[in-house]
Design a protein around this motif. Structure first.
Motif, PDB file in Angstrom:
ATOM      1  N   TYR A   1      34.964  39.804  48.781  1.00 29.59           N
ATOM      2  CA  TYR A   1      35.674  40.709  49.237  1.00 29.59           C
ATOM      3  C   TYR A   1      36.475  41.401  48.000  1.00 29.59           C
ATOM      4  CZ  TYR A   1      34.886  39.383  54.097  1.00 29.59           C
ATOM      5  OH  TYR A   1      34.554  39.139  55.335  1.00 29.59           O
ATOM      6  N   ALA A   2      36.687  40.665  47.132  1.00 28.11           N
ATOM      7  CA  ALA A   2      37.415  41.106  45.855  1.00 28.11           C
ATOM      8  C   ALA A   2      36.877  42.012  44.987  1.00 28.11           C
ATOM      9  CB  ALA A   2      38.198  40.071  45.060  1.00 28.11           C
ATOM     10  N   ILE A   3      35.573  42.134  44.979  1.00 29.71           N
ATOM     11  CA  ILE A   3      34.638  43.158  44.278  1.00 29.71           C
ATOM     12  C   ILE A   3      33.915  43.884  45.282  1.00 29.71           C
ATOM     13  CG2 ILE A   3      35.166  41.659  42.154  1.00 29.71           C
ATOM     14  CD1 ILE A   3      32.025  40.769  42.427  1.00 29.71           C
ATOM     15  N   ASN A   4      34.116  43.995  46.295  1.00 28.45           N
ATOM     16  CA  ASN A   4      33.334  44.613  47.314  1.00 28.45           C
ATOM     17  C   ASN A   4      31.978  44.562  47.337  1.00 28.45           C
ATOM     18  OD1 ASN A   4      35.573  46.137  48.569  1.00 28.45           O
ATOM     19  ND2 ASN A   4      35.927  47.101  46.637  1.00 28.45           N
ATOM     20  N   VAL A   5      31.350  43.340  47.433  1.00 31.44           N
ATOM     21  CA  VAL A   5      30.166  43.060  47.493  1.00 31.44           C
ATOM     22  C   VAL A   5      29.480  43.466  48.511  1.00 31.44           C
ATOM     23  CG1 VAL A   5      28.176  41.295  47.381  1.00 31.44           C
ATOM     24  CG2 VAL A   5      30.148  41.300  45.818  1.00 31.44           C
ATOM     25  N   PRO A   6      28.604  44.378  48.711  1.00 35.20           N
ATOM     26  CA  PRO A   6      27.882  44.876  49.981  1.00 35.20           C
ATOM     27  C   PRO A   6      27.310  43.597  50.921  1.00 35.20           C
ATOM     28  CG  PRO A   6      26.794  45.856  48.058  1.00 35.20           C
ATOM     29  CD  PRO A   6      27.452  44.897  47.501  1.00 35.20           C
ATOM     30  N   ARG A   7      27.687  44.004  52.107  1.00 32.85           N
ATOM     31  CA  ARG A   7      27.125  42.779  53.083  1.00 32.85           C
ATOM     32  C   ARG A   7      25.820  43.113  53.362  1.00 32.85           C
ATOM     33  NH1 ARG A   7      30.240  39.710  56.573  1.00 32.85           N
ATOM     34  NH2 ARG A   7      32.063  40.552  55.771  1.00 32.85           N
ATOM     35  N   GLY A   8      25.117  41.816  53.206  1.00 36.73           N
ATOM     36  CA  GLY A   8      23.718  41.788  53.928  1.00 36.73           C
ATOM     37  C   GLY A   8      22.847  42.417  52.856  1.00 36.73           C
ATOM     38  N   GLY A   9      21.764  43.110  53.180  1.00 45.37           N
ATOM     39  CA  GLY A   9      20.743  43.614  52.429  1.00 45.37           C
ATOM     40  C   GLY A   9      19.494  42.880  52.107  1.00 45.37           C
ATOM     41  N   SER A  10      18.503  43.483  51.610  1.00 43.58           N
ATOM     42  CA  SER A  10      17.153  42.694  51.336  1.00 43.58           C
ATOM     43  C   SER A  10      17.151  41.688  50.373  1.00 43.58           C
ATOM     44  CB  SER A  10      16.139  43.769  51.254  1.00 43.58           C
ATOM     45  OG  SER A  10      16.238  44.711  50.124  1.00 43.58           O
ATOM     46  N   THR A  11      18.066  42.308  49.194  1.00 38.65           N
ATOM     47  CA  THR A  11      18.133  41.158  48.340  1.00 38.65           C
ATOM     48  C   THR A  11      19.648  40.717  48.373  1.00 38.65           C
ATOM     49  OG1 THR A  11      16.414  42.223  46.925  1.00 38.65           O
ATOM     50  CG2 THR A  11      18.191  40.766  45.753  1.00 38.65           C
ATOM     51  N   ILE A  12      19.721  39.357  48.174  1.00 37.78           N
ATOM     52  CA  ILE A  12      21.021  38.861  48.367  1.00 37.78           C
ATOM     53  C   ILE A  12      21.255  37.693  47.295  1.00 37.78           C
ATOM     54  CG2 ILE A  12      21.179  39.000  50.879  1.00 37.78           C
ATOM     55  CD1 ILE A  12      20.989  35.807  51.232  1.00 37.78           C
ATOM     56  N   ILE A  13      22.426  37.699  46.937  1.00 38.41           N
ATOM     57  CA  ILE A  13      22.760  36.314  46.247  1.00 38.41           C
ATOM     58  C   ILE A  13      23.184  35.533  46.956  1.00 38.41           C
ATOM     59  CG2 ILE A  13      25.359  37.172  45.983  1.00 38.41           C
ATOM     60  CD1 ILE A  13      25.303  36.113  43.153  1.00 38.41           C
ATOM     61  N   TYR A  14      22.611  33.981  46.596  1.00 37.66           N
ATOM     62  CA  TYR A  14      22.947  33.105  47.663  1.00 37.66           C
ATOM     63  C   TYR A  14      23.596  31.759  47.217  1.00 37.66           C
ATOM     64  CZ  TYR A  14      21.169  29.286  51.135  1.00 37.66           C
ATOM     65  OH  TYR A  14      21.055  28.280  51.994  1.00 37.66           O
TER      66      TYR A  14
END
Length: 300
Positions: A40-53
């Motif tokens: 949230y602090a760096i506005n990471v996009p929610r969802g998407g085809s490629t994710i950081i897990y």
């Protein structure tokens, strides 16, 4: 180690893990607001085809020992909702730990964005991988839960996964073997480009990265390419010489886990006073006995 105690502890852990994972996708009580605040602090996009897990590994690592202490209490409770309610009040990460894992996760995200600008995150909907089930030998439950994780990723239309720790990477490798998990995944360490770092360290190898995932040499190349000096001793850091931090045995015997960690810390610090790790559980187990940094704390 008393065999009856281990069997009783194993049964309790199995019960707690399965209840929580099947109902809430986390192994133990976890405040997901805290666990996801880094994004949230760096506005990471929610969802998407490629994710950081993250699989919540960095977020949970420093409270695992507290969970181990309360396992018998949790085992006597009913649903995972009750466990979560009580556990969330009993066990909370320290402020310094929150600050640390937020910084690590944000740095990892910035590193991987260099190779792909379009990387999202599932936030509170992210599932834990199930690595504890596999590592404790609960194979039927591991496969059952793995199918739930696989289905959740498919529901979110995930087509590429970036893992950030060895336990999750190894778990997905085994889900591929046992249930046909076919979503491509890559350790973030393999995506590091143009990173810079400083310091002089002895590297404690993750057993999973070095022995099972074939990353012993590549991790060293990545670290040295960033400008970080590694001190080696073949009797301590050689491919066949390293040994476990003690973390995986913690749920069954915390005393033994600490003894292993202390012994490993002593061998590492005989080579160099500062230790580098690539695993959040290795950090949690070794940091009581020596000065430890995660790779993502020394390169950027």
């Amino acid at each position: 180690m008393d065999e009856d105690y281990v069997k009783k502890q194993e049964a309790t852990i199995r019960n707690v893990l399965v209840k929580n994972l099947m109902e809430s996708y986390v192994p133990f009580p976890l405040d997901k607001k805290i666990a996801t605040q880094w994004a949230y602090a760096i506005n990471v996009p929610r969802g998407g085809s490629t994710i950081i897990y993250t699989s919540y590994m960095y977020q949970m690592a420093n409270v695992f020992k507290s969970y181990e202490k309360y396992v018998p209490t949790f085992g006597s409770l009913g649903s995972s909702k009750i466990i979560a309610s009580i556990g969330a009040k009993l066990i909370k990460p320290k402020e310094e730990d929150i600050k640390r894992f937020n910084a690590i996760l944000q740095n990892i995200y910035r590193i991987v964005k260099r190779s792909n600008e379009n990387i999202g995150y599932l936030y509170e909907e992210e599932p834990y991988s199930g690595s504890l089930l596999y590592e404790l030998g609960f194979m039927d439950e591991f496969k059952e839960y793995g199918k739930k994780v696989f289905e959740l990723f498919k529901q979110h239309k995930v087509s590429n996964i970036i893992t950030i720790d060895p336990h999750t990477t190894n778990t997905l490798t085994n889900l591929k073997k046992y249930i046909g998990f076919d979503i491509p995944f890559t350790p973030y360490l393999n995506l590091i480009k143009e990173a810079k770092g400083t310091g002089k360290f002895v590297l404690h190898d993750s057993c999973l990265y070095s022995r099972f995932l074939g990353m012993y040499e590549s991790i060293r190349t990545t670290i040295r390419s960033a400008g970080v000096e590694l001190v080696e001793d073949p009797t301590v850091t050689g491919k066949g010489a390293g040994f476990c931090c003690g973390g995986p045995v913690g749920p069954l015997n915390d005393k033994l886990s600490n003894e292993i960690a202390k012994a490993r810390a002593e061998t590492l610090t005989s080579v160099n006073k500062d230790v580098l790790v690539a695993c959040p559980l290795c950090y949690a187990n070794l940091s009581e006995f020596c000065n430890v940094k995660d790779i993502a704390e020394v390169i950027a």
